[in-house]
Scaffold this active site. Structure first.
Site, PDB file in Angstrom:
ATOM      1  N   SER A   1      -7.765  -2.388   8.655  1.00 31.61           N
ATOM      2  CA  SER A   1      -7.213  -2.045   7.339  1.00 31.61           C
ATOM      3  C   SER A   1      -6.594  -3.205   6.579  1.00 31.61           C
ATOM      4  O   SER A   1      -6.445  -3.130   5.359  1.00 31.61           O
ATOM      5  CB  SER A   1      -6.173  -0.924   7.480  1.00 31.61           C
ATOM      6  OG  SER A   1      -6.801   0.276   7.857  1.00 31.61           O
TER       7      SER A   1
ATOM      8  N   SER B   1      -7.929   0.183   4.723  1.00 33.59           N
ATOM      9  CA  SER B   1      -7.250   1.022   3.753  1.00 33.59           C
ATOM     10  C   SER B   1      -6.364   0.254   2.763  1.00 33.59           C
ATOM     11  O   SER B   1      -5.817   0.843   1.838  1.00 33.59           O
ATOM     12  CB  SER B   1      -6.388   2.052   4.484  1.00 33.59           C
ATOM     13  OG  SER B   1      -5.435   1.398   5.327  1.00 33.59           O
TER      14      SER B   1
ATOM     15  N   LYS C   1       0.864  -1.180   0.000  1.00 31.94           N
ATOM     16  CA  LYS C   1       0.000   0.000   0.000  1.00 31.94           C
ATOM     17  C   LYS C   1       0.899   1.227   0.000  1.00 31.94           C
ATOM     18  O   LYS C   1       1.965   1.236   0.640  1.00 31.94           O
ATOM     19  CB  LYS C   1      -0.952  -0.036   1.196  1.00 31.94           C
ATOM     20  CG  LYS C   1      -0.289  -0.030   2.548  1.00 31.94           C
ATOM     21  CD  LYS C   1      -1.223  -0.459   3.673  1.00 31.94           C
ATOM     22  CE  LYS C   1      -2.359   0.527   3.909  1.00 31.94           C
ATOM     23  NZ  LYS C   1      -3.123   0.169   5.125  1.00 31.94           N
TER      24      LYS C   1
END
Length: 539
Positions: free
Chosen positions: A249, A225, A150
């Protein structure tokens, strides 16, 4: 006189008891009415958003026979490279080709180093061909295997905007600690993936790169996320997916995309270089991984975590099982029928499969999951309003809301809602929250010990339609509660529902006992089949 006082006290106690009973009944009736209202409201939300997004569903391209190697685990791929059955260059090239096939549909990758990754792979192959000692492979267990991360994890040379316009062109000058450790283990960075602004929302969407789509239904969210990572992993485009988790997340995208996802015990992994953190302060966040293969989670997690033995031997026959069908947090949507049924199937199968009884578990802390997580976040050193402004002052929620109404805000509505929650809404009572967090953690520790797990719902429902979570802002709490009490939790896939969307369950253990989580997750994978892809795999 004395007799009169006694009679009066008895009558008073009786009246008080009657009032308590009445208040309790009235409260329960109101709760049931509210839950009924929420159930029908959720149904209406799904009908409306389904009308908007069901027609936008796009199929993921089949995995071609020439790319079948991408179905293998990262551990297996590393072994094949080590044994000269596969070249790193061929594997990296296959990943690049697959990313180029699926990314136009997913919108997951925001920056890449494809050419440099191929060069790194070629050098790796040359060194292996020349001959390397066994000790070298032990030091680099993932030698030649590509990974994605990420974008909030700094990868030197690649974009590191954290999803905000103020950092649109910012590139990382050095690797985050978790990236450094993966590279040290021989893995090759390939690309970085989309996140919501500062990692703080249940959908992977921002004003820089737009939204990432769920591979099982592109009209639905991947979660956040680590949504970009989950989308790529589910489509066989990334063998190793580097994530982090502060409120679900890692586990949320893993659930929505049918994957395994482990959030280890907080305090055992460094967040230096992740979302601009220094790694010097206590946090409820952890570095984690998601994968199609449960077998990858222990060796990968061992690289980035200290003080935890992920490979500790566990006798699955001696594991104690507890389960919770649903929590009673009124801020959170009621558990859907299909996820209740998924829990029941797991409990039934485990009951048949083991002589150890399963016990129901409940604690009143589960009635306040969202509030307890919100309070736990006040202990984080980083400031969301400051980070949104790239640490050049602070973003103002009310001002940004006004700007949003006239179309000039640089933030999503989700980020503005988070600002308003921090800047306008009253704080959670600290003493009450600290006490309840400790009581819940202590009670679970006493029940589970070092050889028990709690089977817990993943979420109220399967992957929601895009934007619909703006009307359900607290539904992440089924994951967030375990961040708040700093317990490890592992997301386990349980196949697909009738619409082809992933089902799943969380397996929770006490701090430091991830090995028990992993053993149970592996057992459930054998019982229920594990990962089911969103596309055809051609033979």
């Amino acid at each position: 006189m004395c007799s009169s006082n006694i009679s009066s006290n008895i009558a008073e106690r009786h009246n008080c008891k009657t009032k308590k009973i009445f208040c309790g009944m009235a409260t329960n009736i109101l709760k049931h009415v509210f839950l009924l209202f929420r159930t029908y409201l959720d149904m209406l939300i799904d009908v409306v958003f389904g009308f908007l997004f069901d027609g936008r569903r796009k199929a993921i391209p089949d995995l071609e026979k020439k790319h079948n190697i991408l179905t293998e685990s990262a551990v297996t791929l590393a072994a094949k490279i080590r044994n000269k059955e596969l070249t790193s260059e061929a594997l990296v090239a296959a990943c690049i080709e697959r990313i180029k096939q699926v990314n136009p549909i997913l919108n997951a990758v925001i920056d890449e180093r494809f050419a440099d990754a191929l060069k790194d792979a070629k050098v790796t192959d040359e060194r292996i061909a020349e001959g390397l000692p066994e000790e070298y492979f032990k030091e680099k267990p993932f030698l030649g295997v590509p990974f994605t991360a990420k974008e909030s994890h700094a990868v030197a040379g690649l974009l590191n905007p954290l999803g905000i316009r103020a950092r649109a062109y910012v590139r990382a000058h050095e690797d985050a600690e978790c990236v450094r450790l993966l590279k040290q283990a021989g893995a090759i960075p390939l690309a970085v993936t989309n996140v919501p602004e500062i990692n703080k929302w249940q959908e992977t969407r921002n004003m820089l790169f737009g939204q990432t789509n769920n591979p099982y239904h592109t009209g639905r969210t991947t979660g956040g996320s680590s949504g970009g990572e989950a989308a790529l992993a589910a489509c066989y485009a990334s063998p190793i997916s580097l994530c982090s988790d502060i409120g679900g997340s890692t586990r949320m995208p893993a659930f929505y995309c049918g994957l395994f996802g482990l959030n280890p015990t907080a305090g055992h992994s460094s967040l230096k270089g992740s979302a601009l953190r220094t790694g010097e302060h206590p946090t409820i966040a952890s570095i984690g991984f998601l994968s199609k293969h449960c077998s990858d989670l222990a060796p990968l997690s061992q690289l980035v975590c200290t003080g935890i033995d992920f490979n500790k031997p566990v006798d699955i026959k001696n594991v104690k099982y507890f389960y919770t069908e649903t929590a009673k947090d009124l801020r959170v949507s009621p558990i859907s029928k299909e996820l209740r049924q998924a829990m029941i199937r797991v409990v039934k199968k485990l009951s048949e499969d083991t002589s150890v009884p399963l016990h129901q578990y409940y604690h009143n802390g589960l009635e306040h999951m969202a509030s307890l997580w919100r309070h736990a976040m006040t202990g984080e050193v980083d400031s969301f309003p400051a980070l949104l402004a790239n640490n050049q002052g602070e973003a103002n929620g009310l001002l940004e809301l006004a700007k949003k109404l006239v179309g000039v805000s640089q933030f999503t509505l989700a980020a503005i809602m988070k600002l308003l929650d921090e800047q306008v809404m009253p704080a959670t009572d600290r003493k009450w929250a600290d006490k309840l967090i400790k009581e819940l953690a202590d009670d679970l520790t006493a029940k589970l010990g070092s050889d028990g797990v709690l089977l817990f719902p993943s979420a109220p429902a399967v992957a929601p339609y895009h934007y619909s979570l703006l009307l359900r802002p607290y539904n992440f709490a089924y994951w967030g509660i375990f961040n708040a009490i700093k317990f490890p939790s592992l997301q386990v896939p349980l196949g697909l529902n009738s619409e082809g969307l992933p089902l799943g369950i969380q397996v929770v253990s006490t701090p430091g006992n991830e090995a028990v989580c992993l053993a149970v997750a592996d057992h459930l994978a054998k019982l229920f089949g594990g990962f089911v892809p969103p596309c055809r795999v051609l033979d």
